[in-house]
Design a protein around this motif. Structure first.
Motif, PDB file in Angstrom:
ATOM      1  N   SER A  86       0.830  -1.204   0.000  1.00 57.27           N
ATOM      2  CA  SER A  86       0.000   0.000   0.000  1.00 57.27           C
ATOM      3  C   SER A  86       0.862   1.251   0.000  1.00 57.27           C
ATOM      4  N   GLY A  87       1.981   1.231   0.738  1.00 58.42           N
ATOM      5  CA  GLY A  87       2.871   2.390   0.743  1.00 58.42           C
ATOM      6  C   GLY A  87       3.514   2.628  -0.606  1.00 58.42           C
ATOM      7  N   VAL A  88       3.901   1.539  -1.281  1.00 61.29           N
ATOM      8  CA  VAL A  88       4.470   1.671  -2.626  1.00 61.29           C
ATOM      9  C   VAL A  88       3.442   2.275  -3.577  1.00 61.29           C
ATOM     10  N   ALA A 115      -3.788  15.003 -12.623  1.00 57.37           N
ATOM     11  CA  ALA A 115      -2.894  14.450 -11.603  1.00 57.37           C
ATOM     12  C   ALA A 115      -3.423  13.116 -11.083  1.00 57.37           C
ATOM     13  N   LEU A 116      -4.718  13.030 -10.817  1.00 62.77           N
ATOM     14  CA  LEU A 116      -5.293  11.777 -10.327  1.00 62.77           C
ATOM     15  C   LEU A 116      -5.189  10.672 -11.366  1.00 62.77           C
ATOM     16  N   ARG A 117      -5.395  11.011 -12.629  1.00 61.21           N
ATOM     17  CA  ARG A 117      -5.306   9.997 -13.689  1.00 61.21           C
ATOM     18  C   ARG A 117      -3.885   9.468 -13.820  1.00 61.21           C
ATOM     19  N   ARG A 118      -2.916  10.381 -13.797  1.00 65.81           N
ATOM     20  CA  ARG A 118      -1.524   9.939 -13.918  1.00 65.81           C
ATOM     21  C   ARG A 118      -1.105   9.134 -12.689  1.00 65.81           C
ATOM     22  N   GLY A 119      -1.574   9.547 -11.523  1.00 68.01           N
ATOM     23  CA  GLY A 119      -1.259   8.801 -10.315  1.00 68.01           C
ATOM     24  C   GLY A 119      -1.808   7.389 -10.366  1.00 68.01           C
ATOM     25  N   ALA A 120      -3.036   7.221 -10.839  1.00 69.56           N
ATOM     26  CA  ALA A 120      -3.633   5.885 -10.942  1.00 69.56           C
ATOM     27  C   ALA A 120      -2.888   5.033 -11.962  1.00 69.56           C
ATOM     28  N   GLU A 121      -2.440   5.663 -13.053  1.00 69.84           N
ATOM     29  CA  GLU A 121      -1.680   4.915 -14.070  1.00 69.84           C
ATOM     30  C   GLU A 121      -0.397   4.342 -13.485  1.00 69.84           C
ATOM     31  N   LEU A 122       0.368   5.164 -12.793  1.00 72.23           N
ATOM     32  CA  LEU A 122       1.641   4.698 -12.237  1.00 72.23           C
ATOM     33  C   LEU A 122       1.421   3.687 -11.114  1.00 72.23           C
ATOM     34  N   ALA A 123       0.367   3.891 -10.324  1.00 74.98           N
ATOM     35  CA  ALA A 123       0.094   2.931  -9.250  1.00 74.98           C
ATOM     36  C   ALA A 123      -0.248   1.562  -9.818  1.00 74.98           C
ATOM     37  N   THR A 124      -1.011   1.538 -10.890  1.00 74.90           N
ATOM     38  CA  THR A 124      -1.367   0.265 -11.526  1.00 74.90           C
ATOM     39  C   THR A 124      -0.135  -0.393 -12.121  1.00 74.90           C
ATOM     40  N   ALA A 125       0.714   0.403 -12.761  1.00 71.81           N
ATOM     41  CA  ALA A 125       1.921  -0.142 -13.375  1.00 71.81           C
ATOM     42  C   ALA A 125       2.908  -0.664 -12.335  1.00 71.81           C
ATOM     43  N   ALA A 126       2.816  -0.175 -11.108  1.00 72.70           N
ATOM     44  CA  ALA A 126       3.762  -0.592 -10.067  1.00 72.70           C
ATOM     45  C   ALA A 126       3.532  -2.026  -9.624  1.00 72.70           C
ATOM     46  N   VAL A 262       5.921  -8.144  -5.806  1.00 72.09           N
ATOM     47  CA  VAL A 262       7.122  -7.468  -6.290  1.00 72.09           C
ATOM     48  C   VAL A 262       6.774  -6.090  -6.837  1.00 72.09           C
ATOM     49  N   SER A 263       7.545  -5.105  -6.445  1.00 72.46           N
ATOM     50  CA  SER A 263       7.441  -3.782  -7.057  1.00 72.46           C
ATOM     51  C   SER A 263       8.822  -3.142  -7.054  1.00 72.46           C
ATOM     52  N   VAL A 264       9.164  -2.548  -8.178  1.00 73.51           N
ATOM     53  CA  VAL A 264      10.389  -1.767  -8.317  1.00 73.51           C
ATOM     54  C   VAL A 264       9.951  -0.444  -8.924  1.00 73.51           C
ATOM     55  N   VAL A 265       9.802   0.572  -8.104  1.00 78.05           N
ATOM     56  CA  VAL A 265       9.205   1.821  -8.554  1.00 78.05           C
ATOM     57  C   VAL A 265      10.130   2.986  -8.231  1.00 78.05           C
ATOM     58  N   GLY A 266      10.055   4.025  -9.065  1.00 81.27           N
ATOM     59  CA  GLY A 266      10.951   5.164  -8.905  1.00 81.27           C
ATOM     60  C   GLY A 266      10.218   6.474  -8.798  1.00 81.27           C
ATOM     61  N   ASP A 267      11.002   7.523  -8.555  1.00 83.44           N
ATOM     62  CA  ASP A 267      10.430   8.865  -8.454  1.00 83.44           C
ATOM     63  C   ASP A 267      10.634   9.667  -9.732  1.00 83.44           C
ATOM     64  N   GLY A 268      11.181   9.006 -10.772  1.00 82.46           N
ATOM     65  CA  GLY A 268      11.427   9.693 -12.027  1.00 82.46           C
ATOM     66  C   GLY A 268      12.732  10.452 -12.062  1.00 82.46           C
ATOM     67  N   ALA A 269      13.465  10.451 -10.951  1.00 81.12           N
ATOM     68  CA  ALA A 269      14.726  11.183 -10.883  1.00 81.12           C
ATOM     69  C   ALA A 269      15.888  10.294 -10.447  1.00 81.12           C
ATOM     70  N   GLY A 270      15.712   8.976 -10.593  1.00 78.07           N
ATOM     71  CA  GLY A 270      16.807   8.060 -10.306  1.00 78.07           C
ATOM     72  C   GLY A 270      16.736   7.339  -8.983  1.00 78.07           C
ATOM     73  N   LEU A 271      15.735   7.660  -8.132  1.00 75.70           N
ATOM     74  CA  LEU A 271      15.576   6.964  -6.853  1.00 75.70           C
ATOM     75  C   LEU A 271      14.508   5.895  -7.010  1.00 75.70           C
ATOM     76  N   TRP A 272      14.814   4.676  -6.545  1.00 74.15           N
ATOM     77  CA  TRP A 272      13.894   3.550  -6.693  1.00 74.15           C
ATOM     78  C   TRP A 272      13.671   2.886  -5.337  1.00 74.15           C
ATOM     79  N   THR A 273      12.449   2.447  -5.116  1.00 76.31           N
ATOM     80  CA  THR A 273      12.125   1.615  -3.962  1.00 76.31           C
ATOM     81  C   THR A 273      11.853   0.202  -4.454  1.00 76.31           C
ATOM     82  N   VAL A 274      12.478  -0.766  -3.804  1.00 73.20           N
ATOM     83  CA  VAL A 274      12.349  -2.176  -4.168  1.00 73.20           C
ATOM     84  C   VAL A 274      11.604  -2.896  -3.061  1.00 73.20           C
TER      85      VAL A 274
END
Length: 540
Positions: A86-88, A115-126, A262-274
């Motif tokens: 959920s945090g990811v 903003a909400l649409r883009r947020g939902a897109e990235l959350a689904t892709a994560a 499994v999730s490997v997600v980033g902030d778009g600036a090179g930082l990733w949470t695994v």
């Protein structure tokens, strides 16, 4: 009533989210029944959003001077402090919102909608496998909400759509319907969106039905399971810096092979949470080391996998063997052995072998490597599986024929220690021979050889070099030489594994030789299908 969100309003929303989640945390935790009950969704959401707020409050004024910059800092803080699935997901929602409003001094209605649409897109892709009826469904419904004009209209439509989607989640997941609850993560989404609407309307977030927060002891090494299969005992999370998208995608594929969630997600600036749920903790961290420098590594054992929790093993005993050759694999499978199929020219990895070990669901596993070069691999895989709570023993086996001897005496009715001793003794008592074709010029104990010469080996020692090319007669002479050397010290049972390139009649010729010279010895022949040896022999 606000017509736009400026940087101050974004900060108020983040603070409202923390307050609302703190109030609703226990109630959200309590209804977390999918896919494993007694989760920690509310606590994970609160920890993640609190990290985002702290990052915003500590950021330089220049980075949070406008709404777009404030959303960007929130996204980075949430990613760095994300806990659980959920945090990811929330970190990716904030990242999407930040991308949509980048460099916007204020956020108006259409900005929020995008903003909400883009947020939902990235959350689904994560998520590797998004499941209907979870917080992804509620997020998607809020993002797709139509109607409403201006900031208030968009926020209100999103809250209403999310609430309706939340009520529908029991119809999408049987586990929710059976428990009579809505999805915990989805409820968290509604809490966050209601906090946003409250800021727009100039009121306090709704804290009704929040329940009473109960103080409970915190063990940083034990965590409730928020999602994923109960076959995996550990949650592993860490941060990576400076990794590109392609490398992150490759890392994600490796982790999918180790576990789930499994999730490997980033902030778009090179930082990733695994994030991954697995049994092979070392493998999950090593996968990150291969592509970067993991930091802030967090490993927690799930509460339902603790010693006083329900057993996660489904059987008492299993045997695992890495196998080259389809015929040998089928032979072992018929005996109830779990196999790791290794293709021609491929080298198995500790990740792959550990996955087979843990997938057996057995409390005690015996690994039979079948080759000297696989001993180290088996040892490393065993160490990782042991870290996940299994009892794993590696029995030294230098050849597949020794594996067959060990499997022949395996008896799951014996005590594990006694069974391991029996398999070890059977493998050690089996002498081994091999007929192969030389792939390059070399010096052997039997003299020099050239590529395409036929080599006869007994217990890894070359006893005959038969000049090539490797025709039927040359292979037959080498086979007789190996058998003669092995039988010189006595023996009763000869086991032959025919390789993929073994010519017709090779086994018949061996049988005729034994009848003539050692009629007391029995012969058993199997089609092994191995590519690296024309013939493997075992003598017991």
């Amino acid at each position: 009533m606000l017509e736009a969100l400026d940087a101050a309003a974004v900060r108020r929303w983040a603070a409202a989210c923390v307050g609302a989640l703190d109030a609703h945390r226990e109630a959200i935790d309590r209804i977390n029944v999918y896919p494993v009950a007694d989760g920690d969704t509310g606590s994970n959401l609160l920890t993640t959003v609190r990290a985002a707020l702290e990052a915003l409050l500590r950021a330089p004024v220049t980075e949070r001077a406008d709404a777009g910059g404030a959303f960007g800092v929130l996204a980075t803080g949430a990613l760095a402090g994300a806990r659980g699935n959920s945090g990811v997901i929330v970190s990716q929602v904030l990242r999407g919102m930040a991308e949509a409003v980048r460099e916007q001094p204020v956020v108006e209605g259409e900005h929020l909608r995008r903003a909400l649409r883009r947020g939902a897109e990235l959350a689904t892709a994560a998520m590797a496998e998004p499941v209907p009826g979870t917080m992804i469904s509620v997020l998607s419904a809020a993002a797709a909400a139509t109607g409403g004009e201006g900031l208030h209209g968009v926020a209100q439509a999103a809250v209403r759509a999310a609430a309706v989607a939340l009520e529908h989640t029991p119809r999408q997941l049987d586990a929710l319907a059976d428990a009579g609850v809505v999805d915990a993560g989805g409820r968290g989404v509604v809490v966050l969106l209601d906090a946003l609407l409250a800021v727009v309307q100039g009121r306090e977030p709704d804290l009704r039905d929040a329940g009473t927060t109960v103080a409970r002891p915190v063990n940083p090494h034990v965590a409730p399971r928020e999602a994923g299969s109960d076959l995996y005992a550990y949650e592993v999370m860490y941060l990576l810096d400076g990794v590109d998208d392609a490398t992150a995608g490759a890392l994600r594929e490796v982790l999918v092979g180790l576990g789930d969630s499994v999730s490997v997600v980033g902030d778009g600036a090179g930082l990733w949470t695994v994030h991954v749920h697995c049994n092979d903790v070392g493998g999950a961290v090593e996968a990150g080391v291969r592509v970067g420098s993991p930091r802030r590594i967090r490993v927690a054992r799930f509460a339902d996998a603790a010693p006083d929790g329900p057993a996660r093993f489904t059987r008492d005993r299993a045997v695992v063997v890495p196998v080259r050759g389809e015929g040998l694999a089928e032979l072992l499978l018929a005996e109830g052995v779990a196999v790791l199929r290794v293709g021609d020219g491929e080298e198995p990895t500790p990740y792959e072998l550990t996955q087979v070990i843990t997938a057996t669901g057995a409390a005690h596993v015996t690994v039979l490597p079948g080759h000297p070069l696989l001993m180290e691999l088996a040892d490393e895989a065993a160490i990782r599986a042991v870290a996940g709570g299994q009892d794993v023993v590696v029995v030294p086996c230098a050849s597949p024929v020794q594996v067959l001897a060990a499997v022949a005496v395996h008896d799951p009715r014996r005590r594990p220690a006694d069974d391991v001793v029996a398999m070890t003794e059977a493998a050690a008592a089996t002498r081994r021979g091999e007929v192969r074709v030389a792939v390059e010029d070399a010096i052997t104990w039997a003299g020099p050889c050239r590529a395409d010469d036929v080599l006869a080996l007994a217990d890894d020692e070359v006893v005959l070099v038969e000049p090539g090319p490797p025709g039927v007669e040359a292979l037959a002479r080498a086979t007789r030489a190996v058998a003669r050397r092995l039988l010189a010290a006595g023996g009763e049972l000869v086991t032959a594994l025919l390789g993929r390139d073994a010519p017709e009649g090779l086994a018949d010729g061996l049988a005729a030789f034994l009848r003539a010279e050692r009629p007391e010895a029995d012969l058993v022949v199997y089609a092994g299908g191995q590519a690296d040896s024309v013939l493997l022999l075992g003598l017991e």
